[in-house]
Enzyme design. Structure first.
Site, PDB file in Angstrom:
ATOM      1  N   ARG A   1       0.846  -1.197   0.000  1.00  0.00           N
ATOM      2  CA  ARG A   1       0.000   0.000   0.000  1.00  0.00           C
ATOM      3  C   ARG A   1       0.887   1.255   0.000  1.00  0.00           C
ATOM      4  O   ARG A   1       1.077   1.878  -1.037  1.00  0.00           O
ATOM      5  CB  ARG A   1      -0.949  -0.026   1.224  1.00  0.00           C
ATOM      6  CG  ARG A   1      -2.180   0.877   1.052  1.00  0.00           C
ATOM      7  CD  ARG A   1      -1.945   2.333   1.310  1.00  0.00           C
ATOM      8  NE  ARG A   1      -1.347   2.547   2.645  1.00  0.00           N
ATOM      9  CZ  ARG A   1      -0.797   3.672   3.026  1.00  0.00           C
ATOM     10  NH1 ARG A   1      -0.757   4.713   2.189  1.00  0.00           N
ATOM     11  NH2 ARG A   1      -0.256   3.808   4.222  1.00  0.00           N
ATOM     12  N   ASP A   2       1.491   1.578   1.114  1.00  0.00           N
ATOM     13  CA  ASP A   2       2.337   2.778   1.163  1.00  0.00           C
ATOM     14  C   ASP A   2       3.475   2.638   0.150  1.00  0.00           C
ATOM     15  O   ASP A   2       3.944   3.632  -0.422  1.00  0.00           O
ATOM     16  CB  ASP A   2       2.891   2.948   2.585  1.00  0.00           C
ATOM     17  CG  ASP A   2       3.147   4.411   2.961  1.00  0.00           C
ATOM     18  OD1 ASP A   2       3.331   5.231   2.054  1.00  0.00           O
ATOM     19  OD2 ASP A   2       3.170   4.722   4.154  1.00  0.00           O
TER      20      ASP A   2
ATOM     21  N   HIS B   1       4.345   4.121  13.011  1.00  0.00           N
ATOM     22  CA  HIS B   1       4.513   4.123  11.554  1.00  0.00           C
ATOM     23  C   HIS B   1       5.709   5.021  11.247  1.00  0.00           C
ATOM     24  O   HIS B   1       5.629   6.242  11.385  1.00  0.00           O
ATOM     25  CB  HIS B   1       3.224   4.666  10.923  1.00  0.00           C
ATOM     26  CG  HIS B   1       3.227   4.753   9.419  1.00  0.00           C
ATOM     27  ND1 HIS B   1       2.755   3.734   8.629  1.00  0.00           N
ATOM     28  CD2 HIS B   1       3.613   5.741   8.571  1.00  0.00           C
ATOM     29  CE1 HIS B   1       2.846   4.085   7.346  1.00  0.00           C
ATOM     30  NE2 HIS B   1       3.365   5.300   7.282  1.00  0.00           N
TER      31      HIS B   1
ATOM     32  N   HIS C   1       8.893   6.438   8.824  1.00  0.00           N
ATOM     33  CA  HIS C   1       9.563   6.590   7.531  1.00  0.00           C
ATOM     34  C   HIS C   1      11.065   6.729   7.798  1.00  0.00           C
ATOM     35  O   HIS C   1      11.477   7.210   8.846  1.00  0.00           O
ATOM     36  CB  HIS C   1       9.017   7.804   6.760  1.00  0.00           C
ATOM     37  CG  HIS C   1       7.711   7.506   6.093  1.00  0.00           C
ATOM     38  ND1 HIS C   1       7.600   7.167   4.776  1.00  0.00           N
ATOM     39  CD2 HIS C   1       6.450   7.451   6.600  1.00  0.00           C
ATOM     40  CE1 HIS C   1       6.329   6.938   4.470  1.00  0.00           C
ATOM     41  NE2 HIS C   1       5.603   7.099   5.551  1.00  0.00           N
TER      42      HIS C   1
ATOM     43  N   CYS D   1       7.974   8.893  -3.296  1.00  0.00           N
ATOM     44  CA  CYS D   1       6.973   9.674  -4.012  1.00  0.00           C
ATOM     45  C   CYS D   1       7.469   9.864  -5.436  1.00  0.00           C
ATOM     46  O   CYS D   1       8.598  10.304  -5.651  1.00  0.00           O
ATOM     47  CB  CYS D   1       6.828  11.033  -3.320  1.00  0.00           C
ATOM     48  SG  CYS D   1       5.831  12.189  -4.253  1.00  0.00           S
TER      49      CYS D   1
ATOM     50  N   ASN E   1       8.707   3.763   4.111  1.00  0.00           N
ATOM     51  CA  ASN E   1       8.747   3.289   5.482  1.00  0.00           C
ATOM     52  C   ASN E   1      10.073   2.593   5.719  1.00  0.00           C
ATOM     53  O   ASN E   1      10.740   2.145   4.789  1.00  0.00           O
ATOM     54  CB  ASN E   1       7.606   2.280   5.710  1.00  0.00           C
ATOM     55  CG  ASN E   1       6.240   2.892   5.520  1.00  0.00           C
ATOM     56  OD1 ASN E   1       5.475   2.470   4.668  1.00  0.00           O
ATOM     57  ND2 ASN E   1       5.927   3.894   6.300  1.00  0.00           N
TER      58      ASN E   1
END
Lengths: 302, 302
Positions: free
Chosen positions: A4-5, A196, A198, A229, A238
């Site tokens: 997902r991420d 969570h 990064h 991105c 992550n």
């Protein structure tokens, strides 16, 4: 988080069968909870196959297939597709929330209430607080702002798992420990806490260590460190799952994951066209296997 | 460590004037202790200019210019060249010591006594214990073996700073904390403790955090994460200095280093022909400066 991420950050659309194969490989490595996709609008074409991906993930016995949903409408779609674990998200900082989901924080709280209201019995809920520590627009986020918003959300729904998210990766261990400690003291009845991380500033493992020391036992990570991105070259994802498993294995904290197999999946993920990856363990292990007993010593080693 | 543990790993010989320029730039960024070179034999041609490099480093006011020496003969050369801070090293594991300095551990202990004996008043001494945690040949090193050897070395010389070195980078935070805690309890009169981390498995910052929590306040690191081994592609160096400064800055632990300038030096070092680098902060800061207020948001961020 890789499916997902991670996947959402990859420019070229990954074939659905390839996504399903990777999720199965992560499962085979021992992972029993995976955020497999997100039900979102057409702004994220990479995740347009959420229904098919979730269906395949549900076929893996014992897998807790979590899906991210931004609002009631997409939560309904996810539930119709068989989701048994919804993850909702909003940001603590107004500007990030506006930028991310085009709403005020108050509107997101109301949306969370709508999602919670339609959740059938037995479907699990996770609440992600983005920019809980730091915002790309507003900088450091006051602890009081995160705690106050969390209080409002816990009034809506008291049995969700709560993830505090280091959205920017700029956070350092002292801040992680302080916020979790304060949040746990103020809201002792939260069912479970998650972190969570990064790894943009290389703090992923150190911050996870600090969160673990504070009492957190659920960690988001991305196999291969996949993330970033497409519009910001070099932005990172992550913390790599294999790096966290290495750390926790070494500390005697069992994760149920077979590291060698996970690292192999990480290497596959790293070869996806357009993938931006992170983490060091998968390559270190591959090298270690190549050089065997470690004859390669050059210079003075200490 | 960039000018020593780092440069020695670079295949193409770096011009002496370039080394001196980099040391001066690190000094300008605020570093006041640098391992500037090593006095060693012809096996390490990259460090053949130790005399010139040390002379230039000594000209920087207030810089503690540490030099690594493997034995009495090279310690004498270093002292003749004006060294005021010698760092000696040996390994806890026989096989690594044999491989690294062609001696038994007992012979290295005797050599340490000879180095200590010729040390003039006012010259500082650091003792590096390589493979204090883990050996590339023998695997995990028993805590008792490290502590026992350290005891013998402290009988030789009681006022050296002691560095426990994670030579392989395979160590995880629990082990770091446990060994330092045990060592500090057993040898409370050690003048200062240091931790030497490699980042091969991405644990550099997390391990430094664990060491700091145990009471260590001296950390070896390499600007740009420069390091590795010319014969082992992808092998990695010490944890990047800029990543540790970022972490400790964030935790309110002052290092006296100006991070922006340090990161700029790290980027220069990363461009050296043959450099193998590591760390994330220098690129993250460069990106952050480029994108300004952070407009680059793609997908759902949490």
């Amino acid at each position: 988080m890789a499916p997902r991420d991670g996947f959402q950050s990859v420019g070229p659309v990954i074939p659905t069968r390839e996504k399903i194969r990777i999720i199965a490989a992560l499962y085979d490595a021992g992972l029993r909870r995976i955020e497999v996709t997100s039900f979102v609008g057409p702004a994220v074409p990479q995740l347009a196959d959420a229904v098919e991906v979730l269906a395949a993930a549900r076929a893996l016995a014992g897998l807790d297939a979590q899906v991210l949903v931004p609002n009631q409408r997409h939560a309904e779609r996810a539930l119709a597709a068989g989701a048994r674990h919804l993850a909702f998200f909003l940001s603590v900082s107004e500007r990030h929330n506006e930028n991310n989901v085009r709403r005020s924080v108050a509107e997101s709280v109301a949306e969370y209430a709508r999602v919670a209201a339609i959740r059938p019995a037995g479907v699990k809920l996770r609440l992600n607080l983005a920019t809980a520590f730091d915002c790309p627009f507003e900088g450091r986020v006051a602890e009081s702002a995160t705690l106050e918003l969390l209080g409002r959300l816990l009034e809506v729904e008291s049995d969700a798992e709560v993830a505090l998210c280091d959205t920017t990766g700029r956070v350092t261990p002292g801040h992680v420990a302080a916020l979790f400690t304060a949040a746990m003291q103020q809201y002792p009845r939260v069912a479970a806490w998650a972190f969570h991380a990064h790894d943009t500033y290389g703090m992923g493992a150190a911050n996870a260590l600090a969160a673990w020391q504070a009492g957190v036992s659920v960690f988001d990570a991305s196999a291969g460190g996949l993330g970033g991105c497409p519009f910001a070259p070099g932005a990172t994802g992550n913390v790599a799952t294999e790096d966290l498993v290495w750390m926790f294995d070494g500390m005697g904290v069992a994760s149920g994951v077979e590291l060698g197999r996970l690292a192999a999946v990480g290497r596959e993920i790293a070869r996806l066209p357009g993938a931006q990856t992170g983490g060091r363990v998968r390559e270190a292990l591959a090298r270690s296997a190549e050089i065997g007993s470690g004859q390669h010593m050059g210079g003075l080693k200490k």
